[in-house]
Design a protein around this motif. Structure first.
Motif, PDB file in Angstrom:
ATOM      1  N   SER A  17       0.819  -1.205   0.000  1.00 51.93           N
ATOM      2  CA  SER A  17       0.000   0.000   0.000  1.00 51.93           C
ATOM      3  C   SER A  17       0.856   1.260   0.000  1.00 51.93           C
ATOM      4  O   SER A  17       0.558   2.209  -0.724  1.00 51.93           O
ATOM      5  CB  SER A  17      -1.019  -0.009   1.135  1.00 51.93           C
ATOM      6  OG  SER A  17      -0.369   0.110   2.354  1.00 51.93           O
ATOM      7  N   LYS A  21       0.597   3.816  -3.079  1.00 43.07           N
ATOM      8  CA  LYS A  21       0.211   5.214  -2.859  1.00 43.07           C
ATOM      9  C   LYS A  21       1.252   6.172  -3.414  1.00 43.07           C
ATOM     10  O   LYS A  21       0.931   7.183  -4.025  1.00 43.07           O
ATOM     11  CB  LYS A  21       0.089   5.498  -1.357  1.00 43.07           C
ATOM     12  CG  LYS A  21      -1.185   4.993  -0.730  1.00 43.07           C
ATOM     13  CD  LYS A  21      -1.097   5.235   0.764  1.00 43.07           C
ATOM     14  CE  LYS A  21      -2.225   4.531   1.476  1.00 43.07           C
ATOM     15  NZ  LYS A  21      -2.030   4.576   2.926  1.00 43.07           N
ATOM     16  N   TYR A  31      -5.650   5.875  -6.766  1.00 45.20           N
ATOM     17  CA  TYR A  31      -5.185   4.735  -5.959  1.00 45.20           C
ATOM     18  C   TYR A  31      -6.373   3.992  -5.349  1.00 45.20           C
ATOM     19  O   TYR A  31      -7.254   4.609  -4.762  1.00 45.20           O
ATOM     20  CB  TYR A  31      -4.252   5.219  -4.842  1.00 45.20           C
ATOM     21  CG  TYR A  31      -4.019   4.172  -3.787  1.00 45.20           C
ATOM     22  CD1 TYR A  31      -3.366   2.974  -4.110  1.00 45.20           C
ATOM     23  CD2 TYR A  31      -4.481   4.336  -2.487  1.00 45.20           C
ATOM     24  CE1 TYR A  31      -3.186   1.986  -3.149  1.00 45.20           C
ATOM     25  CE2 TYR A  31      -4.299   3.356  -1.529  1.00 45.20           C
ATOM     26  CZ  TYR A  31      -3.648   2.180  -1.872  1.00 45.20           C
ATOM     27  OH  TYR A  31      -3.486   1.213  -0.937  1.00 45.20           O
ATOM     28  N   ASP A  33      -7.232   0.787  -2.795  1.00 45.84           N
ATOM     29  CA  ASP A  33      -6.774  -0.212  -1.835  1.00 45.84           C
ATOM     30  C   ASP A  33      -7.859  -1.286  -1.714  1.00 45.84           C
ATOM     31  O   ASP A  33      -8.878  -1.071  -1.065  1.00 45.84           O
ATOM     32  CB  ASP A  33      -6.565   0.514  -0.496  1.00 45.84           C
ATOM     33  CG  ASP A  33      -6.356  -0.430   0.681  1.00 45.84           C
ATOM     34  OD1 ASP A  33      -6.206  -1.648   0.474  1.00 45.84           O
ATOM     35  OD2 ASP A  33      -6.329   0.080   1.824  1.00 45.84           O
ATOM     36  N   ASP A 163      -3.951  -2.113  -5.385  1.00 47.70           N
ATOM     37  CA  ASP A 163      -3.149  -3.111  -4.686  1.00 47.70           C
ATOM     38  C   ASP A 163      -4.020  -4.139  -3.978  1.00 47.70           C
ATOM     39  O   ASP A 163      -5.157  -3.867  -3.626  1.00 47.70           O
ATOM     40  CB  ASP A 163      -2.133  -2.462  -3.741  1.00 47.70           C
ATOM     41  CG  ASP A 163      -2.725  -2.007  -2.417  1.00 47.70           C
ATOM     42  OD1 ASP A 163      -3.938  -2.052  -2.253  1.00 47.70           O
ATOM     43  OD2 ASP A 163      -1.936  -1.613  -1.541  1.00 47.70           O
TER      44      ASP A 163
END
Ligand code: C5P
Length: 263
Positions: A17, A21, A31, A33, A163
Motif C-alpha cells: 500500500s 500510494k 489509488y 486499496d 493493490d
C-alpha cells in the motif's frame, strides 16, 4: 485514452500500500486499496458477532458483503499551496479514508482483531464476487482529492494503481504493468509493528510482540495462498520485486521507471 493500469500484489506487509500510494502520487494516478474492502466487511461481520470461520455463516457473510456500501477517499498531498498537514507534506504519503455506510472506519479496520479474521472472510466465494464488482466499478469513478479538498481531476483519466492479492490475476488481468512484491517475513513483521505503533490503531492491551506479528503474517499468507478462490499468486506476466533490502524510495523508483518505459 484508456487509463494506464498498475496492479500491485503481494503478501501481507510487503509494502504494497505504501508503494502503491507513492507510485500513484508520483504519476498523478488514482489509488485503490482493495484490502480495505475485505477489512470493512470483516469489521461489519465482527461487529455483528458472526464467526467467519464457521462455514454455516458463509451465506450471511456474503449477503453482508453484497449490501455493504464502501467508499474510499484518497487524499494526496497538495502539489502546491498551503496545507496544515505538515507531516503528510513532509513524507508526501497519501492517505486513504475508508467509509462504510458513510461512517469513517479508517482506523477501526486496521486493528489486530480485524487483521486476524480478514483472511477467513476473504476466502468466501460470495465475498470475493461482491468485492470484485465493487472495485471494478470504482475503477471508473473518481474519489481522489487533494488534502485541501479540491478534486484531483487528473487521477482517474491518466491511470490507476490498485493493490491487493489478486489484482494481476483476477481483478485487472489486462493491467499494463503487474508488480508482485515479496519480502522476508521477519522484515515484514518489523514493518507491520512500526506501522501499528505509529498509527496508534492498536490499543494498549493488544500485544505488540514481533514473534506474534510474524506468526500472524505467515498464517495469513498461508490462508491467502491456499484458498480455493483466487489465491495469492504471482501473475505469469508480473515483475517480481524483493523489497527486503530496498528502501521505499528505491522500490517506488523502479516501478515509476517501468511505467514510463511502457507508456
Ligand atoms: O492488504 P491488506 O492487509 O489490507 O488485506 C487484508 C486481507 O484482505 C488480506 O490478508 C487478504 O486476505 C484479503 N485480500 C484479498 N484480496 C485482495 C486484497 C486483500 O484476499 N485483493
Amino acid at each position: 485514452a484508456k487509463p494506464f493500469q498498475v496492479a500491485i500484489d503481494g503478501p501481507a506487509a510487503s509494502g504494497k500500500s505504501t508503494t502503491a500510494k507513492m507510485v500513484a502520487q508520483r504519476l498523478g494516478f488514482q489509488y485503490i486499496d482493495t484490502g480495505a474492502f475485505y477489512r470493512c466487511i470483516t469489521y461489519e461481520v465482527l461487529s455483528r458477532e458472526i464467526d467467519p470461520t464457521d462455514p454455516r455463516n458463509e451465506e450471511q457473510i456474503s449477503n453482508i458483503a453484497e449490501q455493504a456500501h464502501i467508499r474510499l477517499q484518497t487524499l494526496f498531498a497538495a502539489a502546491s499551496g498551503v496545507s496544515k498537514d505538515q507531516d503528510r507534506i513532509l513524507h508526501s504519503l497519501p492517505t486513504t479514508r475508508v467509509f462504510l455506510e458513510e461512517q469513517d472506519v479508517s482506523s477501526q479496520i486496521r486493528t489486530e482483531h480485524v487483521s486476524q479474521h480478514v483472511s477467513a472472510v476473504a476466502a468466501i466465494g460470495g465475498v470475493r464476487q461482491a468485492v470484485l464488482q465493487k472495485v471494478r466499478s470504482i475503477g471508473a469513478q473518481d474519489d481522489a482529492r487533494y488534502v485541501d479538498g479540491s478534486p484531483d481531476s487528473k487521477s482517474s483519466t491518466e491511470g490507476l494503481v490498485m493493490d491487493g492479492r489478486d489484482i494481476g490475476t483476477v481483478v485487472l488481468p489486462h493491467a499494463d504493468l503487474k508488480v508482485f512484491l515479496v519480502a522476508d517475513s521477519r522484515v515484514r513483521a518489523e514493518r507491520r509493528l512500526l506501522e501499528l505503533i505509529k498509527s496508534g490503531a492498536t490499543p494498549a492491551q493488544e500485544k505488540l510482540d514481533i514473534d506474534a506479528v510474524q506468526r500472524d503474517l505467515e498464517r495469513r499468507d498461508e490462508l491467502d495462498r491456499t484458498r480455493k478462490v483466487s489465491p495469492l499468486m504471482k501473475a505469469k506476466d508480473a515483475m517480481e520485486l524483493d523489497t527486503s533490502g530496498l528502501t521505499i524510495e528505491t522500490q517506488v523508483d523502479v516501478i515509476v521507471q517501468e511505467v514510463y518505459r511502457r507508456r
